[in-house]
Design a protein around this motif. Structure first.
Motif, PDB file in Angstrom:
ATOM      1  N   LEU A   1       0.621  -1.401  -0.237  1.00 38.53           N
ATOM      2  CA  LEU A   1       0.244  -0.041   0.259  1.00 38.53           C
ATOM      3  C   LEU A   1       0.760   1.300   0.027  1.00 38.53           C
ATOM      4  CD1 LEU A   1      -2.743  -1.066   2.499  1.00 38.53           C
ATOM      5  CD2 LEU A   1      -3.108  -0.630   0.138  1.00 38.53           C
ATOM      6  N   PRO A   2       0.427   2.555  -0.656  1.00 36.01           N
ATOM      7  CA  PRO A   2       1.091   3.707  -0.603  1.00 36.01           C
ATOM      8  C   PRO A   2       1.171   3.866   1.101  1.00 36.01           C
ATOM      9  CG  PRO A   2      -1.157   3.883  -1.182  1.00 36.01           C
ATOM     10  CD  PRO A   2      -1.040   2.580  -1.121  1.00 36.01           C
ATOM     11  N   PRO A   3       2.166   4.815   1.233  1.00 33.35           N
ATOM     12  CA  PRO A   3       2.429   5.488   2.677  1.00 33.35           C
ATOM     13  C   PRO A   3       0.926   5.902   3.215  1.00 33.35           C
ATOM     14  CG  PRO A   3       4.049   6.257   1.154  1.00 33.35           C
ATOM     15  CD  PRO A   3       3.091   5.557   0.304  1.00 33.35           C
ATOM     16  N   PHE A   4       0.833   5.695   4.747  1.00 33.64           N
ATOM     17  CA  PHE A   4      -0.458   6.212   4.939  1.00 33.64           C
ATOM     18  C   PHE A   4      -0.097   6.896   6.540  1.00 33.64           C
ATOM     19  CE2 PHE A   4      -3.812   4.988   8.214  1.00 33.64           C
ATOM     20  CZ  PHE A   4      -4.720   5.783   7.567  1.00 33.64           C
ATOM     21  N   GLN A   5      -0.619   7.913   6.524  1.00 33.79           N
ATOM     22  CA  GLN A   5      -0.548   8.763   7.662  1.00 33.79           C
ATOM     23  C   GLN A   5      -2.063   9.097   8.385  1.00 33.79           C
ATOM     24  OE1 GLN A   5       2.344  10.787   8.671  1.00 33.79           O
ATOM     25  NE2 GLN A   5       1.417  11.460  10.588  1.00 33.79           N
ATOM     26  N   LEU A   6      -2.249   8.682   9.426  1.00 36.02           N
ATOM     27  CA  LEU A   6      -3.611   8.726  10.414  1.00 36.02           C
ATOM     28  C   LEU A   6      -3.720  10.306  10.514  1.00 36.02           C
ATOM     29  CD1 LEU A   6      -5.494   6.624  11.479  1.00 36.02           C
ATOM     30  CD2 LEU A   6      -4.486   7.181  13.789  1.00 36.02           C
ATOM     31  N   PRO A   7      -5.096  10.749  10.121  1.00 35.53           N
ATOM     32  CA  PRO A   7      -5.258  11.971  10.464  1.00 35.53           C
ATOM     33  C   PRO A   7      -5.052  12.222  11.675  1.00 35.53           C
ATOM     34  CG  PRO A   7      -7.162  10.904   9.133  1.00 35.53           C
ATOM     35  CD  PRO A   7      -6.384   9.848   9.612  1.00 35.53           C
ATOM     36  N   SER A   8      -4.689  13.521  12.139  1.00 31.15           N
ATOM     37  CA  SER A   8      -4.364  14.013  13.379  1.00 31.15           C
ATOM     38  C   SER A   8      -5.725  13.804  14.373  1.00 31.15           C
ATOM     39  CB  SER A   8      -3.914  15.297  13.414  1.00 31.15           C
ATOM     40  OG  SER A   8      -4.594  16.277  12.835  1.00 31.15           O
ATOM     41  N   SER A   9      -6.973  14.112  13.779  1.00 34.29           N
ATOM     42  CA  SER A   9      -8.433  13.920  14.406  1.00 34.29           C
ATOM     43  C   SER A   9      -8.428  12.719  14.990  1.00 34.29           C
ATOM     44  CB  SER A   9      -9.453  14.556  13.530  1.00 34.29           C
ATOM     45  OG  SER A   9      -9.426  13.521  12.518  1.00 34.29           O
ATOM     46  N   LEU A  10      -7.568  11.684  14.703  1.00 32.74           N
ATOM     47  CA  LEU A  10      -7.902  10.484  14.996  1.00 32.74           C
ATOM     48  C   LEU A  10      -6.755   9.897  15.892  1.00 32.74           C
ATOM     49  CD1 LEU A  10      -9.466   8.692  11.746  1.00 32.74           C
ATOM     50  CD2 LEU A  10     -10.753   9.400  13.932  1.00 32.74           C
ATOM     51  N   THR A  11      -5.948  10.726  16.390  1.00 34.34           N
ATOM     52  CA  THR A  11      -4.806  10.285  17.377  1.00 34.34           C
ATOM     53  C   THR A  11      -5.074  10.833  18.690  1.00 34.34           C
ATOM     54  OG1 THR A  11      -3.385  12.208  16.518  1.00 34.34           O
ATOM     55  CG2 THR A  11      -3.110  10.321  15.284  1.00 34.34           C
ATOM     56  N   GLY A  12      -4.435  10.211  19.633  1.00 37.14           N
ATOM     57  CA  GLY A  12      -4.565  10.762  20.915  1.00 37.14           C
ATOM     58  C   GLY A  12      -6.034  10.614  21.502  1.00 37.14           C
ATOM     59  N   LEU A  13      -6.941   9.716  21.111  1.00 31.90           N
ATOM     60  CA  LEU A  13      -8.083   9.425  21.465  1.00 31.90           C
ATOM     61  C   LEU A  13      -8.322   9.266  22.954  1.00 31.90           C
ATOM     62  CD1 LEU A  13      -9.611   7.965  18.165  1.00 31.90           C
ATOM     63  CD2 LEU A  13      -9.837  10.252  19.085  1.00 31.90           C
ATOM     64  N   GLY A  14      -7.380   8.513  23.361  1.00 32.36           N
ATOM     65  CA  GLY A  14      -7.624   8.050  25.053  1.00 32.36           C
ATOM     66  C   GLY A  14      -8.207   6.877  25.035  1.00 32.36           C
ATOM     67  N   GLN A  15      -8.810   6.275  26.265  1.00 33.72           N
ATOM     68  CA  GLN A  15      -9.145   5.152  26.376  1.00 33.72           C
ATOM     69  C   GLN A  15     -10.841   5.249  25.809  1.00 33.72           C
ATOM     70  OE1 GLN A  15      -9.628   4.579  30.712  1.00 33.72           O
ATOM     71  NE2 GLN A  15      -7.428   3.219  30.550  1.00 33.72           N
ATOM     72  N   ILE A  16     -10.868   4.737  24.523  1.00 34.43           N
ATOM     73  CA  ILE A  16     -12.268   4.794  23.772  1.00 34.43           C
ATOM     74  C   ILE A  16     -12.313   3.652  23.048  1.00 34.43           C
ATOM     75  CG2 ILE A  16     -10.971   6.051  21.659  1.00 34.43           C
ATOM     76  CD1 ILE A  16     -13.443   7.558  21.323  1.00 34.43           C
ATOM     77  N   ARG A  17     -13.541   3.045  22.796  1.00 36.86           N
ATOM     78  CA  ARG A  17     -13.935   1.989  21.818  1.00 36.86           C
ATOM     79  C   ARG A  17     -14.178   2.484  20.486  1.00 36.86           C
ATOM     80  NH1 ARG A  17     -16.726   2.200  26.511  1.00 36.86           N
ATOM     81  NH2 ARG A  17     -18.688   2.609  25.270  1.00 36.86           N
ATOM     82  N   VAL A  18     -13.349   1.917  19.553  1.00 41.24           N
ATOM     83  CA  VAL A  18     -13.524   2.343  18.111  1.00 41.24           C
ATOM     84  C   VAL A  18     -13.669   1.047  17.276  1.00 41.24           C
ATOM     85  CG1 VAL A  18     -11.998   3.042  16.140  1.00 41.24           C
ATOM     86  CG2 VAL A  18     -11.467   3.921  18.427  1.00 41.24           C
ATOM     87  N   LEU A  19     -14.818   1.094  16.294  1.00 41.27           N
ATOM     88  CA  LEU A  19     -14.980   0.158  15.524  1.00 41.27           C
ATOM     89  C   LEU A  19     -14.739   0.604  14.017  1.00 41.27           C
ATOM     90  CD1 LEU A  19     -16.612  -2.499  14.862  1.00 41.27           C
ATOM     91  CD2 LEU A  19     -18.508  -1.038  14.453  1.00 41.27           C
TER      92      LEU A  19
END
Length: 185
Positions: free
Chosen positions: A104-122
Motif C-alpha cells: 500500500l502507499p504510505p499512510f498517515q493517520l489524520p491527526s483528528s484520529l490520534t490521541g483519543l485516549g481510552q475509547i472504543r473504536v469500530l
C-alpha cells in the motif's frame, strides 16, 4: 465463489445486520471509523444503530482500485452474467498474489484520529480482500492510540486467507458483492 448484488435497500439491511452482530457481542463503539470509500458508506449506515458513536473516516486503497475507474462506464454496459464472471476472475487473480502491508502507499493517520485516549473504536470497511488495508489502518489506529479498544467489521471477506480477518463479518465465505456504488452496478 458467488457474486451478490445489493441495491440501496439491501445494503442498508446488511449494514444494520452487521451493527446487530457488533451490539450482540456487547461492544458499544464510541467512534466508528470508515475506510473510504466503501467503508464510509458502511459506517454511515451503521451509525444510527449506535446513537452515542461519532464518525471518522480514513482514505487508503489498493493502487489497482483507482486503475479500474478507467473502465467504469464500459463495465455498466456489459451483461450481468459476464460482469459476475469478470469479478470472479479478478478475485482469483488477486487471491493468487502475495500481499503485504508494504504493497500500500504510505499512510498517515489524520491527526483528528490520534490521541483519543481510552475509547472504543469500530473500524469498518465494505470488503476485506487481501486484508492489507484493514491491517494497515488498524495498526495506525493502535499506534496513534495505545489505549483504545479496537474492533473491526466488514460486510464480506472475499479470500480464504486475508492478512487480517475482521472481528465481525456478514459473509466470510468468499462472497463477492456488487455494492450500489460499484462501477458495474
Amino acid at each position: 465463489m458467488r457474486v451478490l448484488t445489493l441495491d440501496s435497500a439491501a445494503f442498508g439491511r446488511i449494514c444494520r445486520e452487521l451493527a446487530g452482530l457488533v451490539a450482540a457481542s456487547g461492544f458499544e463503539p464510541q467512534l466508528i471509523v470508515g475506510i473510504r470509500r466503501g467503508g464510509e458508506y458502511v459506517a454511515c449506515e451503521m451509525r444510527p444503530c449506535f446513537s452515542r458513536a461519532a464518525l471518522g473516516f480514513v482514505g487508503l486503497q489498493r493502487p489497482s482500485t483507482s486503475r479500474k475507474r478507467i473502465f467504469g462506464k464500459a463495465l455498466g454496459r456489459l451483461p450481468r452474467p459476464l460482469l459476475d464472471r469478470l469479478r470472479i476472475i479478478e478475485a482469483y487473480v488477486l487471491a493468487g498474489r502475495r500481499r503485504s502491508v508494504s504493497d500500500l502507499p504510505p499512510f498517515q493517520l489524520p491527526s483528528s484520529l490520534t490521541g483519543l485516549g481510552q475509547i472504543r473504536v469500530l473500524l469498518v470497511d465494505d470488503a476485506v480482500d487481501s486484508g492489507t488495508t484493514m491491517l494497515r489502518v488498524a495498526e495506525a489506529l493502535r499506534c496513534g492510540n495505545p489505549e483504545i479498544e479496537l474492533r473491526t467489521a466488514a460486510i464480506t471477506v472475499t479470500t480464504a486467507a486475508p492478512l487480517t480477518r475482521p472481528d465481525y463479518a456478514i459473509y466470510d465465505d468468499r462472497t463477492l458483492i456488487r455494492f450500489p456504488w460499484s462501477m458495474d452496478a
